[in-house]
Design a protein around this motif. Structure first.
Motif, PDB file in Angstrom:
ATOM      1  N   GLN A  86     -15.220 -62.166  13.051  1.00  0.00           N
ATOM      2  CA  GLN A  86     -15.293 -62.830  14.342  1.00  0.00           C
ATOM      3  C   GLN A  86     -15.814 -61.917  15.445  1.00  0.00           C
ATOM      4  N   PHE A  89     -19.501 -61.683  14.923  1.00  0.00           N
ATOM      5  CA  PHE A  89     -20.089 -62.982  15.232  1.00  0.00           C
ATOM      6  C   PHE A  89     -20.230 -63.154  16.744  1.00  0.00           C
ATOM      7  N   SER A 109     -19.948 -69.642  11.928  1.00  0.00           N
ATOM      8  CA  SER A 109     -18.855 -68.693  11.767  1.00  0.00           C
ATOM      9  C   SER A 109     -17.984 -69.095  10.584  1.00  0.00           C
TER      10      SER A 109
END
Length: 212
Positions: A86, A89, A109
């Protein structure tokens, strides 16, 4: 693998990147983010320029460096890219927004092994680039190759893994296990009758597989 002297010479001929790409390269270097080595990504981009794909799937966005390199080199190509980390991302979202490439690069994601249904909605693809969890290469290849057009191309990075696939001198049990998986993937891939595959000793080793 190429000798370090020869690799240094080849790298010295590659024109430096400026602006945002240079910033991303520095961030990756300072923070240990794995991005494709210069000669490897230049080789991949040249193959894609020759192919002129309409759509590319990238398994492993990291901070968005290779996705942006592909987007800049192929302005008419749709790029769908997957990332499970994350933090990376989020960084990729920011970099891609700063480059004003949100319309060309579709970011998803999540774990690539759990995203097949969403990816399928963007298929088919002319090319697939695999650069994510090395121990899962075979599963990524099997899962997403079904969405590759006939005659399409799959490029897989890090298949020589710093030369460890052939000298087998990894320091830890975990690393030896990973090297074994990459070696098994290479042998499976080169024997796969549905693809013509060549492994190029460029960068960290890239496999280029063309669907028959």
């Amino acid at each position: 693998m190429l000798s370090q002297e020869l690799q240094n010479y080849i790298d010295s001929l590659i024109q430096p990147r400026n602006g945002l790409l240079a910033e991303m390269e520095e961030y990756a270097h300072q923070n240990g983010v794995p991005i494709m080595e210069p000669s490897g990504i230049e080789t991949m981009l040249q193959l894609l320029r020759i192919q002129q794909p309409e759509a590319v799937l990238e398994v492993g966005t990291a901070i968005g460096y290779s996705a942006l390199r592909m987007a800049f080199a192929l302005p008419q190509t749709k790029i769908v890219t997957l990332e499970r980390d994350q933090e990376r991302f989020t960084l990729a979202v920011d970099y891609i927004k700063r480059a004003d490439m949100q319309q060309q690069i579709i970011q998803i994601s999540g774990d690539a092994l759990e995203l097949e249904e969403e990816v399928a909605s963007h298929a088919p693809f002319d090319a697939i680039f695999i650069d994510a969890a090395k121990g899962q290469y075979k599963r990524f290849f099997e899962m997403y190759s079904r969405y590759l057009k006939p005659g399409g191309m799959i490029i897989t990075d890090n298949v020589l893994f710093k030369g460890l696939v052939y000298n087998q001198e990894a320091d830890s049990r975990r690393l030896r296990s990973l090297v074994k998986k990459i070696d098994e993937f290479n042998r499976w891939l080169t024997a796969n009758q549905e693809y013509d595959t060549v492994i190029l000793p460029i960068g960290d080793g890239i496999a280029v597989s063309k669907k028959r």
